[in-house]
Design a protein around this motif. Structure first.
Motif, PDB file in Angstrom:
ATOM      1  N   GLU A 179      -0.889  15.608  -6.411  1.00  0.00           N
ATOM      2  CA  GLU A 179      -1.564  14.344  -6.179  1.00  0.00           C
ATOM      3  C   GLU A 179      -1.087  13.302  -7.178  1.00  0.00           C
ATOM      4  OE1 GLU A 179      -6.139  13.367  -5.184  1.00  0.00           O
ATOM      5  OE2 GLU A 179      -5.799  14.533  -6.993  1.00  0.00           O
ATOM      6  N   GLY A 180      -0.877  12.099  -6.685  1.00  0.00           N
ATOM      7  CA  GLY A 180      -0.507  11.001  -7.571  1.00  0.00           C
ATOM      8  C   GLY A 180      -1.709  10.538  -8.370  1.00  0.00           C
ATOM      9  N   LEU A 181      -1.469  10.232  -9.633  1.00  0.00           N
ATOM     10  CA  LEU A 181      -2.557   9.809 -10.513  1.00  0.00           C
ATOM     11  C   LEU A 181      -2.204   8.524 -11.237  1.00  0.00           C
ATOM     12  CD1 LEU A 181      -3.330  13.271 -12.141  1.00  0.00           C
ATOM     13  CD2 LEU A 181      -4.682  12.110 -10.395  1.00  0.00           C
ATOM     14  N   THR A 182      -3.224   7.754 -11.500  1.00  0.00           N
ATOM     15  CA  THR A 182      -3.116   6.596 -12.379  1.00  0.00           C
ATOM     16  C   THR A 182      -4.141   6.805 -13.497  1.00  0.00           C
ATOM     17  OG1 THR A 182      -4.809   5.279 -11.280  1.00  0.00           O
ATOM     18  CG2 THR A 182      -2.574   5.133 -10.377  1.00  0.00           C
ATOM     19  N   VAL A 183      -4.196   5.908 -14.447  1.00  0.00           N
ATOM     20  CA  VAL A 183      -5.198   6.041 -15.509  1.00  0.00           C
ATOM     21  C   VAL A 183      -6.616   5.922 -14.951  1.00  0.00           C
ATOM     22  CG1 VAL A 183      -3.705   5.342 -17.395  1.00  0.00           C
ATOM     23  CG2 VAL A 183      -4.966   3.604 -16.135  1.00  0.00           C
ATOM     24  N   SER A 184      -6.748   5.348 -13.759  1.00  0.00           N
ATOM     25  CA  SER A 184      -8.055   5.210 -13.114  1.00  0.00           C
ATOM     26  C   SER A 184      -8.408   6.414 -12.238  1.00  0.00           C
ATOM     27  CB  SER A 184      -8.080   3.964 -12.236  1.00  0.00           C
ATOM     28  OG  SER A 184      -7.745   2.829 -12.984  1.00  0.00           O
ATOM     29  N   ASP A 206      -4.419   8.160  -6.870  1.00  0.00           N
ATOM     30  CA  ASP A 206      -3.973   6.927  -6.212  1.00  0.00           C
ATOM     31  C   ASP A 206      -3.854   7.057  -4.695  1.00  0.00           C
ATOM     32  OD1 ASP A 206      -1.654   8.392  -5.865  1.00  0.00           O
ATOM     33  OD2 ASP A 206      -0.396   7.089  -7.087  1.00  0.00           O
TER      34      ASP A 206
END
Length: 126
Positions: free
Chosen positions: A46-51, A54
């Protein structure tokens, strides 16, 4: 993703002219004729951002093209490449060929199929 990738291959006249509907995840049923495709998900993340997530995932899928002769396996691999490499749409943001290998199944040469393995990176909406 798996269902959509398999469906994409099955609507390709170039693939089905060679393999028919013999496009399966995990294994090729014993006793079924060749040529055939066997797909395996090697990794899926899974793609992740700091939030947080994604909504975009990336998977590596190995597609093995099996046939009774090297030429037939290679021809099937070319049909798969023509369909998938650079494809976008239907939930896929991009499908890209990442590597290919020409192999022979282990054991004695009697009755062992030829195999061309293709690795595809798939980027898709979760």
């Amino acid at each position: 993703m798996e269902e959509a990738l398999r469906a994409l291959l099955l609507v390709s006249s170039g693939v089905t002219a060679l393999a028919g509907r013999r496009v399966n995840f995990g294994r090729h049923p014993q006793g079924d004729p060749l040529p055939a495709l066997v797909l395996n998900t090697i990794s899926d993340r899974e793609g992740l951002t700091v939030s947080g997530p994604d909504g975009v995932q990336q998977a590596r899928v190995q597609i093995d093209c099996y046939a009774e002769s090297y030429g037939a396996a290679k021809q099937l691999s070319r049909a798969v490449r023509a369909v998938l490499h650079g494809h976008s749409g239907g939930g896929f943001r991009g499908v890209f060929l990442d590597g290919a290998r020409d192999l022979r199944e282990p054991g004695d040469d009697t009755g062992r199929p030829f195999r061309v393995s293709l690795d595809f990176l798939t980027i898709y909406s979760a």
